[in-house]
Write a protein that holds these residues in place. Structure first.
Motif, mmCIF file in Angstrom:
data_model
loop_
_atom_site.group_PDB
_atom_site.id
_atom_site.type_symbol
_atom_site.label_atom_id
_atom_site.label_comp_id
_atom_site.label_asym_id
_atom_site.label_seq_id
_atom_site.Cartn_x
_atom_site.Cartn_y
_atom_site.Cartn_z
ATOM 1 N N ALA A 118 -5.513 -7.904 2.450
ATOM 2 C CA ALA A 118 -5.619 -7.447 1.194
ATOM 3 C C ALA A 118 -5.728 -5.981 0.908
ATOM 4 O O ALA A 118 -6.790 -5.385 1.431
ATOM 5 N N GLY A 119 -4.846 -5.260 0.285
ATOM 6 C CA GLY A 119 -4.846 -3.814 0.064
ATOM 7 C C GLY A 119 -4.609 -2.820 0.927
ATOM 8 O O GLY A 119 -4.889 -1.820 0.973
ATOM 9 N N ILE A 120 -3.836 -3.571 1.979
ATOM 10 C CA ILE A 120 -3.569 -2.793 3.303
ATOM 11 C C ILE A 120 -2.821 -1.498 2.905
ATOM 12 O O ILE A 120 -1.647 -1.605 1.836
ATOM 13 N N LYS A 121 -3.013 -0.574 3.515
ATOM 14 C CA LYS A 121 -2.001 0.971 3.038
ATOM 15 C C LYS A 121 -1.175 1.037 4.096
ATOM 16 O O LYS A 121 -1.225 0.756 5.304
ATOM 17 N N ILE A 122 0.210 1.717 3.825
ATOM 18 C CA ILE A 122 1.160 2.002 4.538
ATOM 19 C C ILE A 122 1.466 3.769 4.442
ATOM 20 O O ILE A 122 1.549 4.039 3.494
ATOM 21 N N MET A 123 1.646 4.141 5.405
ATOM 22 C CA MET A 123 1.749 5.495 5.725
ATOM 23 C C MET A 123 3.045 5.886 6.751
ATOM 24 O O MET A 123 3.312 5.145 7.604
ATOM 25 N N LYS A 124 3.854 6.631 6.065
ATOM 26 C CA LYS A 124 5.125 7.060 6.743
ATOM 27 C C LYS A 124 5.094 8.490 7.492
ATOM 28 O O LYS A 124 4.626 9.390 6.414
#
Length: 221
Positions: A118-124
């Motif tokens: 839950a609440g995972i963050k994604i960075m590109k």
């Protein structure tokens, strides 16, 4: 400003570096990388027991005495592989270094959040070789939580990042070493969130020089 130390693999080294007060630890899951974390590894085998650490710092005071944020680095990997590693290593951030499109990013987030993390963050990650490359952020502006602007060696002046007009926070990487300490301290942008360091602080692939890193942190913090 947060400090992300990427390309780590050895539990003892991660433990030592964490005690310096770094904010994020990057684990490299790109198979061709010298710093590759094997798929057969698991959180229990690589991530030390952070409950024993007494001097961790964080940009969020509520996270004092906890482990650093764990960021997994992937490039054009199969979604099921990413999901498995998020689960096995309890990753907080997924960093995408390849040619992933927004359809893939959206599907990945739906799969991970909330069932897996839950609440995972994604960075590109966006490779910056010229000013125009910054415009690539617009493709992902509605679907990621952070950008990593990877400034290549042909660019010495970070002022090129003034061209970024987005609202999503970004980190800066690109062969950053201790010699960039003054540049980092003077760099300013409303969305500048932190830096990602790696090779320039190694004694061997995936092994960080703790003394050198301590010196660097004292100069930039």
């Amino acid at each position: 400003m947060i400090i992300k130390v990427c390309g780590m693999r050895e539990a003892h080294n991660i433990h030592e570096v964490s005690q310096l007060g770094i904010d994020w630890v990057g684990l490299d899951f790109e198979p061709k990388s010298e710093r590759y974390v094997s798929q057969i590894s698991s959180c229990a085998g690589i991530i030390p027991d952070y409950s024993s650490l007494s001097d961790l710092s964080s940009h969020d005071s509520s996270q004092q005495q906890q482990r650093p944020i764990l960021c997994g680095v992937f490039a054009d990997d199969m979604p099921q592989n990413i999901v498995t590693r998020v689960y096995n290593f309890n990753l907080d951030v997924v960093q995408l270094n390849g040619e992933e499109n927004m359809v893939m990013v959206d599907n990945l987030r739906r799969t991970l959040d909330p069932d897996i993390h839950a609440g995972i963050k994604i960075m590109k990650r966006i490779v910056i070789t010229k000013r125009e490359d910054i415009e690539k952020y617009k493709e992902y502006a509605e679907g990621v939580d952070y950008f990593l602007f990877d400034i290549q060696d042909n660019l010495k002046d970070w002022s090129i990042l003034e061209a970024y007009e987005g609202k999503i926070p970004f980190l800066v990487s690109g062969n950053i070493g201790i010699e960039e300490a003054d540049k980092i301290k003077t760099f300013s942008h409303p969305q500048f969130y932190g830096i990602s360091i790696n090779e320039k602080f190694e004694t061997a692939p995936a092994v960080k020089d703790v003394a050198l890193m301590k010196n660097f942190l004292e100069r930039v913090k």
